[in-house]
Design a protein around this motif. Structure first.
Motif, mmCIF file in Angstrom:
data_model
loop_
_atom_site.group_PDB
_atom_site.id
_atom_site.type_symbol
_atom_site.label_atom_id
_atom_site.label_comp_id
_atom_site.label_asym_id
_atom_site.label_seq_id
_atom_site.Cartn_x
_atom_site.Cartn_y
_atom_site.Cartn_z
ATOM 1 N N PHE A 112 24.966 68.760 -43.272
ATOM 2 C CA PHE A 112 25.306 69.494 -42.160
ATOM 3 C C PHE A 112 25.748 69.694 -41.488
ATOM 4 O O PHE A 112 27.154 69.039 -40.770
ATOM 5 N N PHE A 113 24.244 68.213 -40.299
ATOM 6 C CA PHE A 113 25.202 67.578 -38.785
ATOM 7 C C PHE A 113 25.831 66.733 -38.726
ATOM 8 O O PHE A 113 26.555 66.565 -38.003
ATOM 9 N N ILE A 114 25.917 65.660 -40.041
ATOM 10 C CA ILE A 114 27.169 64.686 -39.724
ATOM 11 C C ILE A 114 29.159 65.159 -40.075
ATOM 12 O O ILE A 114 29.718 65.307 -39.441
ATOM 13 N N ASN A 115 28.846 66.744 -40.995
ATOM 14 C CA ASN A 115 29.812 67.324 -41.040
ATOM 15 C C ASN A 115 29.864 68.699 -40.544
ATOM 16 O O ASN A 115 31.487 68.825 -39.929
ATOM 17 N N LEU A 116 29.765 68.331 -38.986
ATOM 18 C CA LEU A 116 29.801 69.505 -38.122
ATOM 19 C C LEU A 116 30.772 69.174 -37.016
ATOM 20 O O LEU A 116 31.411 69.947 -37.042
ATOM 21 N N ARG A 117 31.230 68.222 -36.605
ATOM 22 C CA ARG A 117 32.346 68.036 -36.293
ATOM 23 C C ARG A 117 33.654 68.791 -36.528
ATOM 24 O O ARG A 117 34.628 68.897 -35.775
ATOM 25 N N HIS A 118 33.339 68.441 -37.482
ATOM 26 C CA HIS A 118 35.067 69.567 -38.523
ATOM 27 C C HIS A 118 34.819 70.458 -37.637
ATOM 28 O O HIS A 118 36.290 71.229 -37.679
ATOM 29 N N ILE A 119 33.668 71.364 -37.196
ATOM 30 C CA ILE A 119 34.110 72.808 -36.544
ATOM 31 C C ILE A 119 35.267 73.047 -35.698
ATOM 32 O O ILE A 119 35.929 73.399 -35.107
ATOM 33 N N VAL A 120 35.130 71.360 -34.740
ATOM 34 C CA VAL A 120 36.095 71.375 -33.732
ATOM 35 C C VAL A 120 37.203 71.177 -34.142
ATOM 36 O O VAL A 120 38.542 71.198 -33.602
ATOM 37 N N MET A 121 37.045 70.417 -35.276
ATOM 38 C CA MET A 121 38.823 69.690 -35.682
ATOM 39 C C MET A 121 39.460 70.823 -36.308
ATOM 40 O O MET A 121 40.358 71.354 -35.811
ATOM 41 N N SER A 122 38.466 71.516 -37.064
ATOM 42 C CA SER A 122 39.206 72.951 -37.558
ATOM 43 C C SER A 122 40.034 73.846 -36.688
ATOM 44 O O SER A 122 40.915 74.248 -36.687
ATOM 45 N N SER A 123 38.518 73.962 -35.152
ATOM 46 C CA SER A 123 39.184 75.392 -34.149
ATOM 47 C C SER A 123 40.482 74.166 -33.586
ATOM 48 O O SER A 123 41.577 75.573 -33.193
ATOM 49 N N SER A 124 40.645 73.200 -33.481
ATOM 50 C CA SER A 124 42.084 72.523 -33.434
ATOM 51 C C SER A 124 42.982 73.285 -33.654
ATOM 52 O O SER A 124 44.091 73.334 -33.349
ATOM 53 N N VAL A 125 43.042 72.241 -35.099
ATOM 54 C CA VAL A 125 43.907 73.138 -35.968
ATOM 55 C C VAL A 125 44.641 74.189 -36.075
ATOM 56 O O VAL A 125 45.325 75.139 -35.693
ATOM 57 N N MET A 126 43.695 74.852 -36.381
ATOM 58 C CA MET A 126 44.175 76.315 -36.676
ATOM 59 C C MET A 126 44.452 77.119 -35.323
ATOM 60 O O MET A 126 45.107 77.896 -35.695
ATOM 61 N N THR A 127 43.930 77.118 -34.146
ATOM 62 C CA THR A 127 44.563 77.477 -32.850
ATOM 63 C C THR A 127 46.211 77.210 -33.544
ATOM 64 O O THR A 127 46.791 78.035 -32.914
ATOM 65 N N ARG A 128 46.659 75.941 -34.115
ATOM 66 C CA ARG A 128 48.298 75.962 -33.940
ATOM 67 C C ARG A 128 48.952 76.945 -35.554
ATOM 68 O O ARG A 128 49.537 76.689 -35.546
ATOM 69 N N LEU A 129 47.643 77.354 -36.163
ATOM 70 C CA LEU A 129 48.151 78.290 -37.402
ATOM 71 C C LEU A 129 48.114 79.313 -37.051
ATOM 72 O O LEU A 129 47.739 80.198 -38.464
#
Lengths: 102, 225
Positions: free
Chosen positions: B74-91
């Motif tokens: 969970f913790f090592i993959n938590l960073r995806h929340i920031v990446m996903s946020s960044s991608v989703m703002t463009r979608l």
């Protein structure tokens, strides 16, 4: 082997998908300012830096030089903009040589 | 096939080459840690997170409890929340189900490719995702099989592949941008210090967040072009 592997895999899948999916669901209610936007764009750089170091020293916990010298080979090639695959193969080759010779 | 989808596939092929040794290493190490080939492929299909999977294999071989491994994942993959946020703002204009599908395979590599591309559509993301997903699964299968063929000396040396792939992506992208070089060095140093007092997976999360926060004060817009 009695390890509850299926439970582990499903649990890992659930906690991995959660942070990936959450922004997709709530993005309509999210608006980022310029500062936050910049923060998000810096994350890939800091994430990669943190994943590389100091973890690279524990490639072989008993022999830190395995990670260090293998990483150095990859690093020099990467700095010269060689393809990722070349960096990876060179690092593996260097480590094989290190295990053979030293 | 959709033009944007194929553009996503094409743009991702170079990083796919970097994923192959990591996927092979995972397959290889998973079998060495006592997983069956089928279990390792199932993990790749459902979890699809290289760093977490390699870490899990490492923890399994040390006999860690299931709960511990899931928490660390969970913790090592938590960073995806920031990446996903960044991608989703463009979608924002994309239907929810497509966004959820696109989020499933979102990883460091597809995030980097998507963020650096001019074609920021869901079709492009699907193409990038498909390319890396197929590559990951195939290299995993090959890795499992290699256990039978390669000498231990070579399989042991595959542990460096993960780091070499990340160096291969990070260094060219910061070269010539000294503020980004400084940021990467700063984050690595911070992570080193934090690992003296925190478990490694926590230290990585804290340093990537603190590093990026610090970077907002001195990295300039032009560095991120």
């Amino acid at each position: 082997m009695n390890y509850p592997m299926l439970l582990l895999i499903l649990g890992m899948a659930a906690v991995t998908y959660l942070p990936r999916a959450l922004p997709a669901v709530i993005i309509d209610r999210l608006r980022f300012g310029a500062k936050v936007e910049k923060f998000l764009r810096l994350i890939p750089y800091t994430a990669m830096a943190a994943l590389i170091f100091p973890g690279i020293l524990t490639v072989d916990a008993a022999r830190p030089e395995i990670g260090l010298i293998g990483g150095l080979a990859a690093g020099v090639l990467a700095w010269r903009r060689r393809p990722v695959m070349v960096c990876v193969l060179a690092a593996i080759a260097v480590d094989v040589a290190l295990y053979l010779l030293v | 096939m959709d033009r944007k989808f194929m553009a996503g596939v094409r743009a991702t092929l170079p990083v796919c080459l970097g994923v192959i040794p990591v996927g092979m290493s995972f397959g290889l190490l998973a079998v060495q840690a006592g997983m069956t080939g089928g279990q390792s492929v199932l993990m790749s299909a459902l979890v699809f997170a290289g760093a977490a999977q390699l870490m899990a294999v490492n923890l399994i071989s040390r006999g860690a409890a299931v709960g511990t491994i899931i928490l660390a994942t969970f913790f090592i993959n938590l960073r995806h929340i920031v990446m996903s946020s960044s991608v989703m703002t463009r979608l924002r204009d994309t239907p929810l189900w497509k966004r959820l599908l696109g989020a499933y395979v979102l990883c460091d590599e597809t995030f980097a490719v998507f963020s650096l591309s001019e074609e920021q559509s869901i079709e492009f993301l699907f193409g990038a995702n498909a390319a890396i997903y197929v590559t990951w699964m195939l290299s995993n299968v090959v890795g499992c099989a290699l256990n039978q063929v390669l000498p231990e000396l070579v399989t042991k040396s595959f542990a460096i592949a993960f780091y070499a792939a990340f160096l291969g992506m990070l260094l060219p992208s910061v070269r010539g941008r000294r503020r980004l070089v400084l940021l990467a060095a700063l984050t690595a140093a911070l992570n080193f210090l934090l690992q003296l007092v925190l478990p490694a997976s926590w230290a990585v999360i804290c340093s990537m967040i603190l590093g990026a926060a610090a970077g907002t004060f001195f990295v300039e817009e032009g560095d991120l072009a």
